[in-house]
Design a protein around this motif. Structure first.
Motif, short mmCIF file in Angstrom:
data_model
loop_
_atom_site.label_atom_id
_atom_site.label_comp_id
_atom_site.label_asym_id
_atom_site.label_seq_id
_atom_site.Cartn_x
_atom_site.Cartn_y
_atom_site.Cartn_z
N PRO A 1 0.80 -1.23 0.00
CA PRO A 1 0.00 0.00 0.00
C PRO A 1 0.83 1.27 0.00
CG PRO A 1 -0.06 -1.04 2.16
CD PRO A 1 0.61 -2.01 1.24
N ASP A 2 2.14 1.12 0.25
CA ASP A 2 2.99 2.31 0.33
C ASP A 2 4.00 2.42 -0.79
OD1 ASP A 2 1.83 3.12 2.83
OD2 ASP A 2 3.00 1.51 3.77
N ARG A 3 4.07 1.37 -1.64
CA ARG A 3 5.13 1.38 -2.64
C ARG A 3 4.68 0.64 -3.90
NH1 ARG A 3 9.19 4.81 -3.62
NH2 ARG A 3 10.67 3.83 -5.07
N ALA A 4 4.97 1.23 -5.07
CA ALA A 4 4.62 0.60 -6.34
C ALA A 4 5.56 -0.56 -6.61
CB ALA A 4 4.70 1.61 -7.46
N THR A 5 5.00 -1.65 -7.10
CA THR A 5 5.80 -2.79 -7.53
C THR A 5 6.10 -2.65 -9.01
OG1 THR A 5 4.73 -4.22 -5.90
CG2 THR A 5 5.87 -5.30 -7.73
N PRO A 6 7.37 -2.66 -9.41
CA PRO A 6 7.70 -2.55 -10.83
C PRO A 6 7.04 -3.67 -11.64
CG PRO A 6 9.66 -2.26 -9.49
CD PRO A 6 8.58 -2.73 -8.57
N SER A 7 6.59 -3.34 -12.83
CA SER A 7 5.95 -4.35 -13.67
C SER A 7 6.88 -5.52 -13.96
CB SER A 7 5.48 -3.72 -14.98
OG SER A 7 4.41 -2.83 -14.75
N SER A 8 8.18 -5.24 -14.02
CA SER A 8 9.15 -6.31 -14.31
C SER A 8 9.16 -7.38 -13.22
CB SER A 8 10.56 -5.72 -14.44
OG SER A 8 10.94 -5.05 -13.25
N GLU A 9 8.66 -7.03 -12.03
CA GLU A 9 8.61 -7.99 -10.93
C GLU A 9 7.27 -8.70 -10.84
OE1 GLU A 9 9.80 -6.15 -7.29
OE2 GLU A 9 11.59 -5.22 -8.17
N ILE A 10 6.34 -8.33 -11.73
CA ILE A 10 5.01 -8.94 -11.72
C ILE A 10 4.90 -9.92 -12.88
CG2 ILE A 10 2.53 -8.51 -11.96
CD1 ILE A 10 2.97 -5.79 -10.70
N LYS A 11 4.57 -11.14 -12.56
CA LYS A 11 4.35 -12.17 -13.58
C LYS A 11 2.89 -12.62 -13.50
CE LYS A 11 8.72 -11.97 -14.46
NZ LYS A 11 9.17 -11.19 -15.66
N PRO A 12 2.37 -13.19 -14.59
CA PRO A 12 1.01 -13.74 -14.49
C PRO A 12 0.90 -14.69 -13.33
CG PRO A 12 1.76 -13.75 -16.77
CD PRO A 12 2.94 -13.36 -15.94
N GLY A 13 -0.23 -14.61 -12.60
CA GLY A 13 -0.44 -15.46 -11.44
C GLY A 13 -0.83 -16.86 -11.82
N GLN A 14 -1.32 -17.61 -10.83
CA GLN A 14 -1.73 -19.00 -11.05
C GLN A 14 -3.19 -19.15 -10.63
OE1 GLN A 14 0.11 -21.40 -12.46
NE2 GLN A 14 1.81 -19.98 -12.76
N PRO A 15 -4.12 -18.77 -11.51
CA PRO A 15 -5.54 -18.85 -11.13
C PRO A 15 -6.10 -20.26 -11.21
CG PRO A 15 -5.34 -18.05 -13.38
CD PRO A 15 -3.93 -18.15 -12.83
N GLN A 16 -5.40 -21.19 -11.89
CA GLN A 16 -5.98 -22.51 -12.15
C GLN A 16 -6.38 -23.25 -10.86
OE1 GLN A 16 -3.27 -21.32 -13.55
NE2 GLN A 16 -3.23 -21.69 -15.74
N PRO A 17 -5.61 -23.16 -9.78
CA PRO A 17 -6.03 -23.89 -8.58
C PRO A 17 -7.38 -23.45 -8.05
CG PRO A 17 -3.73 -23.27 -8.42
CD PRO A 17 -4.29 -22.56 -9.61
N TYR A 18 -7.83 -22.27 -8.46
CA TYR A 18 -9.10 -21.76 -7.95
C TYR A 18 -10.23 -22.02 -8.93
CZ TYR A 18 -5.76 -19.50 -4.92
OH TYR A 18 -4.74 -19.29 -4.05
#
Length: 585
Positions: free
Chosen positions: A375-392
């Motif tokens: 909530p206090d700091r932006a996460t660089p897009s380079s550190e964000i990968k597609p998640g794993q929604p399949q288990p849900y």
């Protein structure tokens, strides 16, 4: 000539947009007789929505809005009006309205309570291949998926509108098309905004004689006030009115489209047109603070990600933080990054690839994603990968909204993709053809015209429908209609629609206030937070201190929104498009 009077209320947080709004056409309280020149006199509070008791239509072009209201006055339902508007916009909003493209329509049937997601998205021709836009070295050929006959997908609009009318409407096709025929035959004065678009697209349209014959005069694009007459389009519309969709998909119109393709190396064949199918799908749905949100499922990515983002944002007290506060914007931006990263990996045509809709829209998956948000700091897009929604698991576009007195709703978003699509008018038809093939991933990881990155799920394949951001959306309260909205805007459609709903539910705004509030957008790649003008310098400074990479850019979205109230309807057309108009009666 247009004249404007009226004042913005400086006490409101919406003041930054007052300068722009002072030049927007009035939102008329009641429908007026059609006239070639309209003079607007704004004599009331500019942030008040239009109000009516018996029905309402909101579109991006006043003449089309009047067509829809007239159908409602004659006893037609929301679907009758919505189909009439769809054909009318093909005439009066030629850069986006269409019968040579495709789109989505959400329908709420008041009698049964049923909600239907009508998919009339364009399809790739049978001869389309995965690497058709690559050269012999495997690189994307610039412009091939945008400005050539290879860019054209099999159009779905005529089939979609006809299907909606025959199954959910009450009037004849000839009745609802007739207003469009008359507008095309008689013509109408080019507005200032259309003249500006024509000028900007001079090179785009000017390379095709069939397009210049309609949109040019004396070797240059039509100018403001000049009459736009479309005789060939009127003939095509008459044929559709008389013979039904077969005129377009199997009759003389189809033959002319195929001849256009054959002459210029396009791929659409007679069989492609004949085999086109409309699909009724189940809307994607979710709950947000006691409201039920229903939107378009894949091949739209819009509904999935609106609900995914709402599931994440519901845990935060956005009302307490305030509309367009730095904290609200930061949380929305971080949420948008996560959703658009998933979009790049998982979204595509559900008839060709398994899209984990249930997982993406599950609250358990939202809980996992929310843990990634600082909530206090932006996460660089380079550190964000597609998640794993399949288990849900268990471009250029237009939107219009219609509500009738019986509680029926229509939300339609349809498109040619970019302005005037491919720029190609099929000779002898007056029909501008889409360039929707660019919405496929020409090559995994290579952005399309809107900067969106896609992968295998959205690769080109015969008869496949390209992924879209179009997000026609309903909001229900206790099972009853509450809000109908949507927007054009390419990759920004999803976030524009999201913010409109949040402004109403979280921030207690009327639909006018919700519309004119400055918007933001983040789509993961590129890693930038796009904002409209109007946010304070202090807010931008706080966002930058949090690590957000701010980019102030032109306005985003042009929503058409109707709120259903106990005493009637409130509606508003986004003043970001000065030609838009909401009318009721």
């Amino acid at each position: 000539m247009q004249t404007f009077t009226g004042l913005c209320k400086p006490a409101l947080a919406l003041l930054p947009l007052c300068g722009a709004l002072a030049f927007a056409p009035a939102q008329a309280q009641t429908a007026a007789p059609a006239a070639p020149v309209v003079k607007y006199d704004l004599t009331y509070d500019i942030i008040s929505p239009v109000h009516s008791q018996h029905g309402m239509v909101a579109t991006e072009q006043e003449l089309a809005t009047k067509v829809g209201v007239d159908i409602l006055k004659k006893g037609g339902n929301a679907v009758d009006a919505g189909v009439a508007v769809g054909f009318a916009l093909a005439v009066v909003l030629p850069n986006a309205g269409n019968i040579g493209g495709g789109g989505f329509m959400m329908i709420h049937d008041a009698k049964t309570g049923k909600n239907v997601a009508l998919d009339f998205r364009e399809m790739a021709p049978q001869r389309a291949t995965r690497n058709m836009y690559l050269d012999d070295k495997g690189n994307v050929v610039p412009g091939r998926s945008l400005y050539t006959h290879l860019a054209v997908g099999v159009p779905g609009t005529v089939a979609g509108l006809s299907h909606a009318l025959s199954k959910y409407g009450t009037m004849k096709l000839s009745q609802v098309i007739q207003p469009a025929v008359e507008l095309a035959e008689k013509g109408y004065p080019v507005s200032r905004s259309l003249a500006q678009i024509l000028s900007a697209e001079r090179e785009h349209l000017g390379q095709w004689d069939s397009s210049k014959a309609i949109f040019f005069k004396e070797g240059r694009p039509l100018q403001e006030g000049e009459l736009l007459v479309q005789k060939d389009l009127a003939k095509s519309l008459r044929l559709i009115a008389k013979e039904g969709p077969k005129a377009f998909y199997e009759g003389s119109i189809a033959k002319k489209i195929v001849a256009e393709m054959d002459k210029h190396g396009g791929l659409i064949s007679a069989d492609d047109l004949k085999n086109y199918k409309v699909v009724e799908r189940v809307p994607v749905s979710g709950n947000y603070r006691g409201y039920q949100v229903m939107s378009m499922p894949p091949p739209s990515s819009g509904g999935v990600h609106i609900i995914q983002m709402m599931n994440i944002l519901e845990r935060y007290p956005l009302k307490q933080y305030g509309a367009d506060s730095a904290q609200t914007i930061h949380l929305m931006a971080e949420t948008m990054k996560l959703a658009y990263a998933d979009r790049s990996e998982y979204l595509g045509d559900p008839d060709f690839t398994k899209v984990p809709v249930k997982g993406l829209t599950s609250r358990a998956y939202a809980d996992e994603l929310a843990k990634k948000i600082n909530p206090d700091r932006a996460t660089p897009s380079s550190e964000i990968k597609p998640g794993q929604p399949q288990p849900y698991e268990s471009d250029q576009t237009t939107h219009y909204s219609v509500a009738d007195k019986d509680g029926n709703l229509v939300a339609t978003t349809y498109t040619l993709n970019l302005n005037f699509g491919s720029g190609i008018v099929a000779t002898g038809t007056g029909i501008t053809l889409n360039n929707e093939m660019d919405d496929f991933a020409a090559k995994p990881g290579v952005p399309n015209a809107f900067g969106l990155v896609g992968g295998d799920a959205n690769a080109v394949a015969p008869y496949k429908r390209p992924l879209s951001s179009m997000s026609p959306t309903f909001v229900l309260k206790d099972g009853k209609p509450f809000l109908v909205t949507g927007s054009p805007g390419g990759s920004r459609i999803i976030t524009t629609t999201l913010q409109t709903i949040l402004n109403v539910i979280d921030h207690d705004m009327n639909v006018a206030e919700a519309t004119i509030t400055p918007r933001i957008h983040h789509q993961w790649a590129p890693d930038q937070l796009r904002v409209e003008k109007g946010l304070s310098a202090d807010t931008l400074k706080i966002l930058q201190d949090k690590g957000q990479k701010i980019s102030v850019q032109p306005s985003m979205g042009r929503t058409q929104t109707i709120q259903i109230r106990s005493d009637g309807f409130d509606g508003f057309s986004d003043p970001r498009n000065p030609d838009g108009r909401t009318l009721g009666f």
